[in-house]
Structures are given as structure tokens and as C-alpha cells.
Scaffold this active site. Structure first.
Site, PDB file in Angstrom:
ATOM      1  N   TRP A  73      -8.253   4.308   7.871  1.00 33.48           N
ATOM      2  CA  TRP A  73      -9.532   4.462   8.575  1.00 33.48           C
ATOM      3  C   TRP A  73     -10.145   5.850   8.401  1.00 33.48           C
ATOM      4  O   TRP A  73     -11.282   6.056   8.765  1.00 33.48           O
ATOM      5  CB  TRP A  73      -9.328   4.201  10.078  1.00 33.48           C
ATOM      6  N   ASN A  74      -9.384   6.838   7.913  1.00 34.60           N
ATOM      7  CA  ASN A  74      -9.930   8.206   7.978  1.00 34.60           C
ATOM      8  C   ASN A  74     -11.038   8.460   6.961  1.00 34.60           C
ATOM      9  O   ASN A  74     -11.925   9.263   7.199  1.00 34.60           O
ATOM     10  CB  ASN A  74      -8.824   9.268   7.921  1.00 34.60           C
ATOM     11  N   LYS A  83      -7.482  -4.975   1.822  1.00 35.41           N
ATOM     12  CA  LYS A  83      -7.426  -5.046   3.283  1.00 35.41           C
ATOM     13  C   LYS A  83      -7.803  -3.672   3.832  1.00 35.41           C
ATOM     14  O   LYS A  83      -7.030  -2.730   3.740  1.00 35.41           O
ATOM     15  CB  LYS A  83      -6.019  -5.410   3.777  1.00 35.41           C
ATOM     16  N   PRO A  84      -9.004  -3.566   4.418  1.00 33.52           N
ATOM     17  CA  PRO A  84      -9.381  -2.270   5.005  1.00 33.52           C
ATOM     18  C   PRO A  84      -8.701  -2.085   6.357  1.00 33.52           C
ATOM     19  O   PRO A  84      -8.213  -3.047   6.952  1.00 33.52           O
ATOM     20  CB  PRO A  84     -10.899  -2.396   5.175  1.00 33.52           C
ATOM     21  N   ALA A  85      -8.726  -0.864   6.863  1.00 31.10           N
ATOM     22  CA  ALA A  85      -8.124  -0.576   8.170  1.00 31.10           C
ATOM     23  C   ALA A  85      -8.864  -1.344   9.263  1.00 31.10           C
ATOM     24  O   ALA A  85     -10.075  -1.547   9.183  1.00 31.10           O
ATOM     25  CB  ALA A  85      -8.189   0.916   8.446  1.00 31.10           C
ATOM     26  N   GLY A 138      -1.937   5.412   3.321  1.00 35.52           N
ATOM     27  CA  GLY A 138      -1.653   5.332   4.754  1.00 35.52           C
ATOM     28  C   GLY A 138      -0.390   6.099   5.078  1.00 35.52           C
ATOM     29  O   GLY A 138      -0.008   7.024   4.354  1.00 35.52           O
ATOM     30  N   SER A 139       0.269   5.685   6.137  1.00 31.15           N
ATOM     31  CA  SER A 139       1.438   6.435   6.596  1.00 31.15           C
ATOM     32  C   SER A 139       2.645   6.206   5.680  1.00 31.15           C
ATOM     33  O   SER A 139       2.761   5.160   5.025  1.00 31.15           O
ATOM     34  CB  SER A 139       1.793   5.995   8.016  1.00 31.15           C
ATOM     35  N   GLU A 191      -0.166   6.529  -1.622  1.00 32.29           N
ATOM     36  CA  GLU A 191      -0.717   7.832  -1.214  1.00 32.29           C
ATOM     37  C   GLU A 191      -0.409   7.942   0.281  1.00 32.29           C
ATOM     38  O   GLU A 191      -1.055   7.313   1.095  1.00 32.29           O
ATOM     39  CB  GLU A 191      -2.212   7.843  -1.509  1.00 32.29           C
ATOM     40  N   LEU A 192       0.635   8.698   0.599  1.00 36.84           N
ATOM     41  CA  LEU A 192       1.228   8.641   1.940  1.00 36.84           C
ATOM     42  C   LEU A 192       0.987   9.926   2.730  1.00 36.84           C
ATOM     43  O   LEU A 192       0.120  10.710   2.412  1.00 36.84           O
ATOM     44  CB  LEU A 192       2.720   8.313   1.803  1.00 36.84           C
ATOM     45  N   CYS A 237      -5.055  13.569   5.296  1.00 27.16           N
ATOM     46  CA  CYS A 237      -3.640  13.691   4.914  1.00 27.16           C
ATOM     47  C   CYS A 237      -3.362  14.992   4.162  1.00 27.16           C
ATOM     48  O   CYS A 237      -2.213  15.382   4.015  1.00 27.16           O
ATOM     49  CB  CYS A 237      -3.213  12.488   4.104  1.00 27.16           C
ATOM     50  N   GLU A 272       2.675  15.330  11.121  1.00 34.76           N
ATOM     51  CA  GLU A 272       1.247  15.514  10.856  1.00 34.76           C
ATOM     52  C   GLU A 272       0.480  15.566  12.165  1.00 34.76           C
ATOM     53  O   GLU A 272       0.616  14.659  12.998  1.00 34.76           O
ATOM     54  CB  GLU A 272       0.718  14.325  10.062  1.00 34.76           C
TER      55      GLU A 272
HETATM   56  P1  ADP Z   1      -2.399   5.158  10.276  1.00 33.09           P
HETATM   57  O1  ADP Z   1      -1.236   5.550  11.116  1.00 33.09           O
HETATM   58  O2  ADP Z   1      -3.127   6.271   9.678  1.00 33.09           O
HETATM   59  O3  ADP Z   1      -3.288   4.134  10.903  1.00 33.09           O
HETATM   60  P2  ADP Z   1      -1.088   3.124   8.750  1.00 33.09           P
HETATM   61  O4  ADP Z   1      -0.150   3.325   7.622  1.00 33.09           O
HETATM   62  O5  ADP Z   1      -0.550   2.532  10.008  1.00 33.09           O
HETATM   63  O6  ADP Z   1      -1.767   4.522   8.982  1.00 33.09           O
HETATM   64  O7  ADP Z   1      -2.313   2.223   8.303  1.00 33.09           O
HETATM   65  C1  ADP Z   1      -2.916   2.279   7.029  1.00 33.09           C
HETATM   66  C2  ADP Z   1      -3.286   0.872   6.610  1.00 33.09           C
HETATM   67  O8  ADP Z   1      -2.101   0.098   6.545  1.00 33.09           O
HETATM   68  C3  ADP Z   1      -4.221   0.134   7.575  1.00 33.09           C
HETATM   69  O9  ADP Z   1      -5.090  -0.687   6.820  1.00 33.09           O
HETATM   70  C4  ADP Z   1      -3.256  -0.722   8.370  1.00 33.09           C
HETATM   71  O10 ADP Z   1      -3.837  -1.873   8.923  1.00 33.09           O
HETATM   72  C5  ADP Z   1      -2.262  -1.103   7.301  1.00 33.09           C
HETATM   73  N1  ADP Z   1      -0.937  -1.515   7.784  1.00 33.09           N
HETATM   74  C6  ADP Z   1      -0.274  -1.091   8.875  1.00 33.09           C
HETATM   75  N2  ADP Z   1       0.936  -1.697   8.956  1.00 33.09           N
HETATM   76  C7  ADP Z   1       1.030  -2.526   7.881  1.00 33.09           C
HETATM   77  C8  ADP Z   1       2.039  -3.409   7.376  1.00 33.09           C
HETATM   78  N3  ADP Z   1       3.190  -3.561   7.978  1.00 33.09           N
HETATM   79  N4  ADP Z   1       1.765  -4.077   6.238  1.00 33.09           N
HETATM   80  C9  ADP Z   1       0.597  -3.906   5.598  1.00 33.09           C
HETATM   81  N5  ADP Z   1      -0.378  -3.094   6.006  1.00 33.09           N
HETATM   82  C10 ADP Z   1      -0.165  -2.401   7.130  1.00 33.09           C
END
Ligand code: ADP
Length: 497
Positions: A167-168, A191-193, A247-248, A269-270, A303, A400
Site C-alpha cells: 500500500w505504501n 493482487k494490490p494491497a 512487501g514484508s 522486494e522485502l 522500505c 522497521e
Molecule cells: P505490510 O505489512 O506492509 O502491509 P505485507 O507483506 O503484509 O506488508 O503486505 C504486502 C502485500 O502482501 C499486500 O498486498 C498484502 O495483502 C499481501 N499479503 C499479505 N499476506 C499475504 C499472504 N499470506 N499471501 C499473499 N499475499 C499476502
């Protein structure tokens, strides 16, 4: 100039109306969830509901994969010039609709309007870059060991790509992944956030107008609860040949594990934990400006943000005092208010984390020279904060922050600070400020990070490779390297000639 005039001619309100879609996009159709379920999306500044989008799961993701797989049979064989032309048209449309796209982003993400527009236009540059790169996916001709053999290396599209974005940067994270994939001849299921689906869907509207064929770019929307189902469907399906995730680190590891059974290519990209080092020899004005820029940008929710700021003994006190003064003057507010520099954080989880980390640091002896608390503007606003007296027992050293908090550590020697900077499982970005040319090379080459900013913090551009080492990820986005992530190398050997 021509571009600016075009943008002005647009009626932003009617553009927004046209670009805000409350459906997902599968096989060229605007689609609902199979069971009609939706989830709500909120404005983080006001807490108001903006709208709702389909809450999809595994079945709808499979339908999108099937559409992408069918489309790949044709798209993967189009002439690169044709793909380039479509991408270039998409770039132009994004630029033309930059004001509307920025307004949509500010509404769902909270960042100040000028910053949102900057992201849209920066993202457009990435689309343009990959439109250009589409025609430069060169192979190789390898000298052989005998006369009657020839070896040719060809780069082919990987196939269907599953992309998952955060989402950032609701727009720029998509324009980094989808254009290189499409340029290479791949098709995509994105799949967007869950916090920011509208920016993604708006890009799809313009992509459709640009002539991206049905099924080539699909968007599956889903709630936080359904994200694992969508991720599970993307990673388990053998038709998906590549996962590109931002993402994370925790979720990245899950997706990597899930991709093992079908041996997919992955780009990850974590998370980061970027050190910033300010040496005594630094131009202190440049360093303060750099730290300010990082902490203001997206309210510190990036990030590659400065997480641990190491300042050398000789200038530590001056740096801390001057930075605090600057932070005191930052205007925090709604993203659509003129003059706002820092908007709200994204959601409850985001603000809770910043509150917890600062409370932890203050409890262990840090001092807030500036800020150090939430602001009474809404639920998710946090004061620009400068913490001094940081030490390694504090959680910020290892986690972070993702907020407008500058945490200052004091150091004495180069050896000591480089060791501290590298003492983390992460390795995305690192920065330092130094006026010593030999030190610039020495430290730049020793820091364990995919990207190092030397006297500069704006390291993310479409022309430069973006990505991390260690647990910050695998693969690179942007630049000439970004497209390779979506290509397979095929070796063709002609024998008995
Ligand atoms: P943040 O903590 O910055 O929200 P996330 O890694 O949780 O980072 O989220 C980044 C993306 O990954 C979002 O689109 C979120 O919906 C998706 N996401 C979160 N958990 C899962 C999962 N188990 N499998 C696939 N996508 C996921």
C-alpha cells in the site's frame, strides 16, 4: 509543455469518476467476487469509507490465471514493437490523468497530493522506460568449440506472472512490475494491497484504453483475510511461472516457501532497516536535507527509509539540534490540504507500531528532542519526531519504524559504525554522508546493501536497479536488469552443420 497543457485540459472530477472502479479486472471484464462479497476501503486521514471492492479468493484467482494463461499464447508472440507501442500509450494516458490518479491515491493512502502526483509521474517514467526496453531484449551468439556447431541464446518471456504489491506506493509498485513483465511478453495477475485497490484499478482502466489486450493484465482484489487464499492460488498453480512480490519479509518468506513445489522464479522486494551514517566530514546541510526528505516522504513509510541514523561524535549535538528545529516546522495534515508535508499513517496497525517503538525507546533511555507522540488530527497522525541517545537494546535497532521518526545513534570510528550498520539480517538500502573521497568508495563498497546513497537519498529511479541483499530480497526492479526478471534464457544449439 505539450504534456502539461493536455493535463490542464482534463476535467479532474470527471476523470476521477471514470477511473474509480468498484470491480476487479479479470480477462478484460470488470468482475465481482463469485459470492458477491466486497470489502470496504477507508480514507486514512478522515476515517471515511471511500468505497468497496470485490473480496475475491482462490476461485477468482484461478479464473484470472486461466485468462492470463490463454492471453499469453498470443501476447508472448507479439512483436516487441507492438508491445512497446501499447506500453508507450499507457505511459501517455497515465501522464494525462496524473491529477486524477494522484487524487485517488491521496484519498486511499493519505500522502500529500503533490507527492502522490510525483509518484504517478515517476511511475509513468517506469512505464516509458520499459516501453523502450521492450525492443532491446537482446540474446547472444556464443563462439563454439568446433566448426559444425552454433550456439544461440534467446530470451523468452517467463509466462504468467503473479504480482503482489503493498500500500505504501499504490501506483509505483505496480508500474515497476507490470510494464517489464508485459514488455518481456508475459501476462500478469496482480493482487494490490487491500488498503489501496483503487489506484491499481485506475491503472487498469488506462491500460485497457491503451490497448492492452484482454487477459494480459488482470487484477484480483481481496481483503486482508483473503490475501493468503489469493497468494496460495498464485503460488500453487503450475501455470504461474513467476512471483513478483513487494512487501514484508515475513510474507515474502511464505510466498517463497509456497513457490517451491512448482519451482517458480521469484523476485522479492522485502523489508529494510536502512542505516544512514553522517561522518564528521559531511556537509551537514546536505545530510539534514537528506534525512528530512526521507522522513517526510510518505510519512516515513518506505522500505528504503532511514531507520538507524548514526552521527559521528564531532557533529552529533549540532546535527540533533538542527534536525529537531527543522522537524518542528513540518506541517502535518490531510493530504489534500495545501502545504501538507506529512499525512496520516496508513492504518491502526501502522500507528500502533510507531507508538510502541517510540515508547520502547523512551523507556530504555532515549530522549525525544522533538515530537514523540500522536497528533490530534485524526486516528493515524504522528508528530515528526527526533530521538537521541539510541542504543542497540531498543527495538528500533532491529525493526522497521515506518513512520516520521528519526532515531539518532552516536558513533566514534568508521570501523565501529560500518560494523553496526551491517549488523542486521536486512540489506536493502544504506546511505552515508562524507566529504572524504577515499572514505566514500571504501564505505560504499563495504556496506551490505543492494543500494547505497552517497551524499544522496533519492536513489529510486526507473533507470537504476532497485533491490536488496540478505533478507531484504532477491532480484532487481527498474533499469535494464528489471526486465531480465521476466525472461528465461534459452540456449539453442545447432549441430552437425
Ligand atoms: P505490510 O505489512 O506492509 O502491509 P505485507 O507483506 O503484509 O506488508 O503486505 C504486502 C502485500 O502482501 C499486500 O498486498 C498484502 O495483502 C499481501 N499479503 C499479505 N499476506 C499475504 C499472504 N499470506 N499471501 C499473499 N499475499 C499476502
Amino acid at each position: 509543455m505539450a504534456q502539461a497543457q493536455k493535463t490542464d485540459a482534463h476535467n479532474v472530477a470527471s476523470d476521477i469518476k471514470r477511473l474509480v472502479k468498484d470491480k476487479a479486472f479479470v480477462g478484460g471484464q470488470w468482475a465481482c467476487a463469485d459470492n458477491g462479497a466486497t470489502f470496504d476501503v477507508f480514507n486514512p486521514a478522515t476515517g471515511d469509507k471511500i468505497g468497496a471492492v470485490p473480496d475475491m479468493g482462490a476461485a477468482e484467482t484461478e479464473a484470472a490465471i486461466a485468462a492470463a494463461h490463454d492471453a499469453f499464447a498470443t501476447w508472448g508472440k507479439t512483436a516487441p514493437k507492438e508491445r512497446a507501442n501499447i506500453l508507450y500509450k499507457w505511459y501517455e494516458l497515465i501522464v494525462d490523468h496524473a491529477d486524477a490518479l494522484a487524487a485517488i491515491m491521496t484519498m486511499e493512502q493519505g500522502k500529500p497530493l503533490p507527492e502522490a502526483k510525483g509518484e504517478v509521474l515517476g511511475g509513468a517514467e517506469s512505464v516509458r522506460w520499459f516501453a523502450e526496453e521492450a525492443r532491446r531484449i537482446y540474446g547472444d551468439f556464443i563462439p563454439t568449440n568446433n566448426q559444425n556447431t552454433r550456439i544461440v541464446v534467446e530470451k523468452q518471456p517467463v509466462g504468467v506472472v503473479g504480482a503482489i504489491t503493498p500500500w505504501n506506493f499504490p501506483s509505483a509498485m505496480i508500474t515497476r512490475k507490470v510494464p517489464p513483465a508485459l514488455a518481456a511478453g508475459c501476462t500478469v495477475v496482480l493482487k494490490p494491497a487491500e488498503d489501496t485497490p483503487f489506484s491499481a484499478l485506475a491503472l487498469a482502466v488506462l491500460g485497457e484504453e491503451a490497448g492492452i489486450p484482454k487477459g494480459v493484465f488482470n487484477i484480483v482484489t481481496g481483503s486482508f483475510d483473503n490475501a493468503p487464499k489469493i497468494g496460495g492460488a498464485l503460488t500453487s498453480d503450475s501455470r504461474v511461472r513467476k512471483i513478483s512480490f513487494t512487501g514484508s519479509t515475513a510474507v515474502g518468506k511464505i510466498l517463497m516457501k509456497q513457490s517451491v513445489d512448482t519451482v517458480k522464479k521469484v523476485s522479492m522486494e522485502l523489508g529494510g532497516n536502512a542505516p544512514v551514517i553522517v561522518f564528521d566530514s559531511a556537509d551537514i546541510d546536505v545530510a539534514i536535507k537528506g534525512v528530512m526528505a526521507m522522513k517526510c516522504r510518505n510519512a516515513g513509510q518506505t522500505c528504503i527509509n532511514a531507520n538507524r541514523i548514526y552521527v559521528q561524535d564531532g557533529i552529533y549535538d549540532e546535527f540533533a539540534t538542527r534536525l529537531s528545529k527543522e522537524f518542528a516546522g513540518i506541517k502535518v495534515g490531510y493530504g489534500d490540504e495545501a502545504g501538507t508535508i506529512i499525512g496520516p499513517l496508513i492504518n491502526q496497525k501502522g500507528i500502533d507500531k510507531v507508538v510502541d517503538l517510540v515508547t520502547d525507546a523512551l523507556g530504555k533511555g532515549a530522549k525525544a528532542l522533538q515530537g514523540g507522540a500522536k497528533l490530534d488530527l485524526g486516528d493515524y497522525f504522528y508528530a515528526p519526531t527526533v530521538l537521541t541517545g539510541m542504543n542497540n537494546d531498543m527495538r528500533i535497532t532491529n525493526e522497521e519504524i515506518f513512520g516520521p521518526v528519526a532515531a539518532l545513534y552516536r558513533f566514534k570510528t568508521e570501523d565501529e559504525v560500518v560494523r553496526a550498520a551491517n549488523d542486521t539480517p536486512f540489506g536493502l538500502a544504506a546511505y552515508f554522508f562524507s566529504g572524504d573521497a577515499a572514505q566514500q568508495w571504501r564505505v560504499a563498497e563495504t556496506l551490505e546493501a543492494g543500494m547505497v546513497g552517497v551524499n544522496e537519498v533519492m536513489i529510486s529511479q526507473e533507470i537504476a536497479p532497485f533491490g536488496g541483499v540478505k533478507e531484504s530480497g532477491i532480484g532487481r526492479e527498474g533499469s535494464k536488469y528489471g526486465i531480465e526478471e521476466f525472461c528465461e534464457i534459452k540456449c539453442i544449439l545447432f549441430g552437425n552443420l
